[in-house]
Motif scaffolding. Structure first.
Motif, PDB file in Angstrom:
ATOM      1  N   ARG A  74      46.980  46.191  -5.304  1.00  0.00           N
ATOM      2  CA  ARG A  74      48.301  45.022  -5.182  1.00  0.00           C
ATOM      3  C   ARG A  74      48.159  43.907  -6.307  1.00  0.00           C
ATOM      4  O   ARG A  74      47.083  43.021  -6.359  1.00  0.00           O
ATOM      5  N   PHE A  75      48.831  44.198  -7.307  1.00  0.00           N
ATOM      6  CA  PHE A  75      48.912  43.298  -8.348  1.00  0.00           C
ATOM      7  C   PHE A  75      47.394  43.419  -9.136  1.00  0.00           C
ATOM      8  O   PHE A  75      47.015  44.335  -9.522  1.00  0.00           O
ATOM      9  N   ARG A  76      46.690  41.971  -9.153  1.00  0.00           N
ATOM     10  CA  ARG A  76      45.583  41.766  -9.710  1.00  0.00           C
ATOM     11  C   ARG A  76      44.306  41.716  -8.737  1.00  0.00           C
ATOM     12  O   ARG A  76      43.417  41.010  -9.030  1.00  0.00           O
ATOM     13  N   GLU A  77      44.728  42.040  -7.491  1.00  0.00           N
ATOM     14  CA  GLU A  77      43.589  41.650  -6.453  1.00  0.00           C
ATOM     15  C   GLU A  77      42.198  42.140  -6.793  1.00  0.00           C
ATOM     16  O   GLU A  77      41.419  41.627  -6.246  1.00  0.00           O
ATOM     17  N   ASN A 112      47.091  46.688 -11.029  1.00  0.00           N
ATOM     18  CA  ASN A 112      45.972  47.214 -11.755  1.00  0.00           C
ATOM     19  C   ASN A 112      45.606  48.508 -10.906  1.00  0.00           C
ATOM     20  O   ASN A 112      45.680  48.702  -9.907  1.00  0.00           O
ATOM     21  N   HIS A 113      45.179  49.782 -11.651  1.00  0.00           N
ATOM     22  CA  HIS A 113      45.150  50.895 -11.095  1.00  0.00           C
ATOM     23  C   HIS A 113      44.199  51.736 -12.273  1.00  0.00           C
ATOM     24  O   HIS A 113      44.130  51.428 -13.302  1.00  0.00           O
ATOM     25  N   LYS A 320      61.589  47.222  -2.963  1.00  0.00           N
ATOM     26  CA  LYS A 320      60.573  46.264  -2.289  1.00  0.00           C
ATOM     27  C   LYS A 320      59.228  46.153  -3.214  1.00  0.00           C
ATOM     28  O   LYS A 320      58.672  44.939  -3.341  1.00  0.00           O
ATOM     29  N   ARG A 321      58.937  46.862  -4.473  1.00  0.00           N
ATOM     30  CA  ARG A 321      58.119  46.471  -5.397  1.00  0.00           C
ATOM     31  C   ARG A 321      58.734  45.169  -6.093  1.00  0.00           C
ATOM     32  O   ARG A 321      57.497  44.383  -6.623  1.00  0.00           O
ATOM     33  N   LEU A 322      59.682  45.051  -6.365  1.00  0.00           N
ATOM     34  CA  LEU A 322      60.389  43.984  -6.856  1.00  0.00           C
ATOM     35  C   LEU A 322      60.189  42.449  -6.044  1.00  0.00           C
ATOM     36  O   LEU A 322      59.821  41.594  -6.735  1.00  0.00           O
ATOM     37  N   SER A 400      54.057  33.217 -17.028  1.00  0.00           N
ATOM     38  CA  SER A 400      53.501  34.442 -17.350  1.00  0.00           C
ATOM     39  C   SER A 400      53.798  35.586 -16.306  1.00  0.00           C
ATOM     40  O   SER A 400      53.239  35.545 -14.967  1.00  0.00           O
ATOM     41  N   GLU A 401      54.447  36.393 -16.833  1.00  0.00           N
ATOM     42  CA  GLU A 401      54.775  37.665 -16.015  1.00  0.00           C
ATOM     43  C   GLU A 401      53.678  38.458 -15.528  1.00  0.00           C
ATOM     44  O   GLU A 401      53.638  39.147 -14.394  1.00  0.00           O
ATOM     45  N   GLU A 402      52.631  38.621 -16.465  1.00  0.00           N
ATOM     46  CA  GLU A 402      51.517  39.465 -16.077  1.00  0.00           C
ATOM     47  C   GLU A 402      50.672  38.938 -15.138  1.00  0.00           C
ATOM     48  O   GLU A 402      50.054  39.538 -14.355  1.00  0.00           O
ATOM     49  N   GLN A 403      50.567  37.603 -15.005  1.00  0.00           N
ATOM     50  CA  GLN A 403      49.562  36.985 -13.844  1.00  0.00           C
ATOM     51  C   GLN A 403      50.552  36.390 -12.651  1.00  0.00           C
ATOM     52  O   GLN A 403      49.855  35.833 -11.809  1.00  0.00           O
ATOM     53  N   ASN A 404      51.945  36.901 -12.833  1.00  0.00           N
ATOM     54  CA  ASN A 404      52.644  36.190 -11.730  1.00  0.00           C
ATOM     55  C   ASN A 404      52.252  34.693 -11.562  1.00  0.00           C
ATOM     56  O   ASN A 404      52.277  34.000 -10.378  1.00  0.00           O
TER      57      ASN A 404
END
Length: 469
Positions: A74-77, A112-113, A320-322, A400-404
């Motif tokens: 989930r995101f950058r967890e 991240n995947h 839901k993703r948004l 920062s969109e990448e780091q929320n």
């Protein structure tokens, strides 16, 4: 954390070509090559890797020779290194430990995947790898690896016992509590089994379960007063989260979705009161239940308040993703919400302000430092990863969109750094300048005559943690 196995009816190993394109675009990174001969390594071309896969797989006539999977967090967890370690452990559990396979980390989405490509033909005996119940095994094995890596097993067993101590009036309420906590409950004749991620955690004899019809009238009155107080302060508009089709992974479109509102979210965050709407498919909810995690009780919503007088139901829907991405940002004020609307509403016209919830998400120091570093690089003209924009009263925000992440520039950069910026270059960076952040209404947080003691519960917990530290 999720895992997905992709289907392929060709023996040409398109997964190698797909991931090679990602690497060449800069959206992917080859982070592992296991069990290949010494002359095939990270410097080898995609064609060489594909030819090797086709060569070792040619001894078997099976059509679906490619094994292509993805593990996503989930995101950058979880970091690239953690995903790499998880992928190796997962492949071992799947029986592919001795198979040749590549690992490619992707950074082109919000999450991240890592992609894994291998062959379904056993390189040791030429037989097809066992793929019976593959989807189920993939989920179970990922859950097992996660527990082993992050010590989840004992925590989950303790959580089951904690939930079993709740007061339920019937089986449906018990199922609701476990479902909201992320557990699956399976009826096995005389027993109930509790599992998570496809792996059984524990079980209990049905005869040992105790249902209670006793109603806690005092707690019902307390919750009723809490609802009454915050109904005027929080947004009670209810909308639906949809799990839409993802064209990237060709996921099937799912029907229905969870109904949510800011009021519902804040009740759980502040008081541990989980409001669950009951509906059929996409139809407007016909009722709701209240799980009081503070006292460990479940109530019928109608015992506390009439649903139609408490909530306002809309026909609005959001992917839901948004929704998950937006609400992973640190959102402390209405100005934060306006910034998010400004960036996302153009591409997502269905997005409304009441779909973005205020929260207390605190980004780690590493995220703060990373955004600060990228912000400096933007000001020096070296990258465009971070956006600068003006808010109310000329305040400059860093986005920062990448780091929320949303932050105030004066808290990230020194006064000297900001003063030394060339005005013309700063104006160029602010292509998204806007001045409509005016007359923002704020929720009163001061204590008044309607103050109730439950409001300070989280604050007291924070003070205790500070004392311990």
């Amino acid at each position: 954390m999720i895992v997905k196995i992709f289907k392929s009816n060709t023996s040409d190993f398109p997964g190698v070509k797909y991931n090679d394109k990602k690497v060449k675009k800069g959206d992917g990174e080859l982070i592992g090559m296991n069990n290949f001969p010494s002359h095939i390594n990270q410097d080898s071309s995609a064609e060489v890797v594909r030819d090797y896969f086709k060569s070792v797989s040619s001894v078997n006539k099976t059509k679906n020779k490619q094994f292509h999977a993805m593990i996503s967090t989930r995101f950058r967890e979880h970091s690239k290194e953690e995903l790499k370690e998880l992928a190796h452990s997962w492949m071992k559990e799947m029986g592919y430990e001795n198979q040749p396979y590549i690992l490619v980390f992707h950074n082109d989405t919000d999450n991240n995947h890592v992609h894994i490509v291998s062959t379904r033909v056993n390189v040791e005996n030429g037989k097809k790898m066992n793929d019976s119940f593959e989807k189920l095994k993939s989920q179970r094995n990922l859950a097992k690896v996660m527990r082993e890596k992050f010590g989840e097993e004992e925590k989950l067993a303790d959580k089951v016992q904690e939930l079993l101590a709740y007061k339920f009036s019937n089986e449906n309420q018990m199922r609701l509590v476990f479902s909201r906590a992320g557990f699956d409950l399976v009826d096995n004749e005389n027993k109930f089994s509790f599992s998570k991620g496809g792996v059984m955690i524990s079980e209990i004899n049905k005869d040992d379960l105790k249902y209670s019809e006793i109603t806690d009238d005092n707690r019902i009155k307390q919750i009723r007063e809490i609802f009454k107080k915050y109904q005027e302060k929080l947004n009670t508009q209810v909308f639906q989260m949809e799990e839409l089709k993802n064209p990237l992974y060709k996921e099937p479109e799912k029907g229905g979705g969870e109904f949510v509102s800011e009021f519902q979210s804040e009740m759980k965050r502040m008081f541990g009161i989980d409001i669950v709407f009951h509906s059929s498919g996409n139809k407007t909810p016909f009722g709701f239940s209240v799980i009081d995690n503070f006292t460990g009780q479940v109530f019928k919503g109608s015992e506390i308040a009439k649903m139609k007088t408490l909530f306002s139901f809309t026909d609005d829907k959001i992917d839901k993703r948004l929704f998950d991405k937006l609400n992973d940002f640190n959102i402390y004020s209405d100005e934060h919400k306006k910034i998010l609307l400004h960036f996302y509403q153009g591409k997502n016209p269905e997005l409304k302000d009441f779909m973005i919830f205020k929260n207390r998400n605190r980004k780690s120091k590493s995220v703060f430092n990373l955004v600060k570093q990228e912000g400096k690089a933007v000001l020096e003209g070296k990258t465009t990863k971070v956006n600068f924009m003006k808010g109310t009263e000329g305040k400059i925000w860093v986005f920062s969109e990448e780091q929320n992440f949303i932050g105030e520039a004066d808290k990230m950069f020194s006064e000297k750094e900001l003063k030394e910026l060339d005005k013309s270059s700063l104006e160029k960076l602010m292509d998204n300048i806007y001045d409509y952040l005016k007359n923002i209404k704020t929720i009163r947080t001061g204590k008044g005559n309607d103050y109730d003691p439950y409001e300070d519960r989280l604050a007291k917990k924070k003070k205790k943690k500070k004392k311990i530290i």
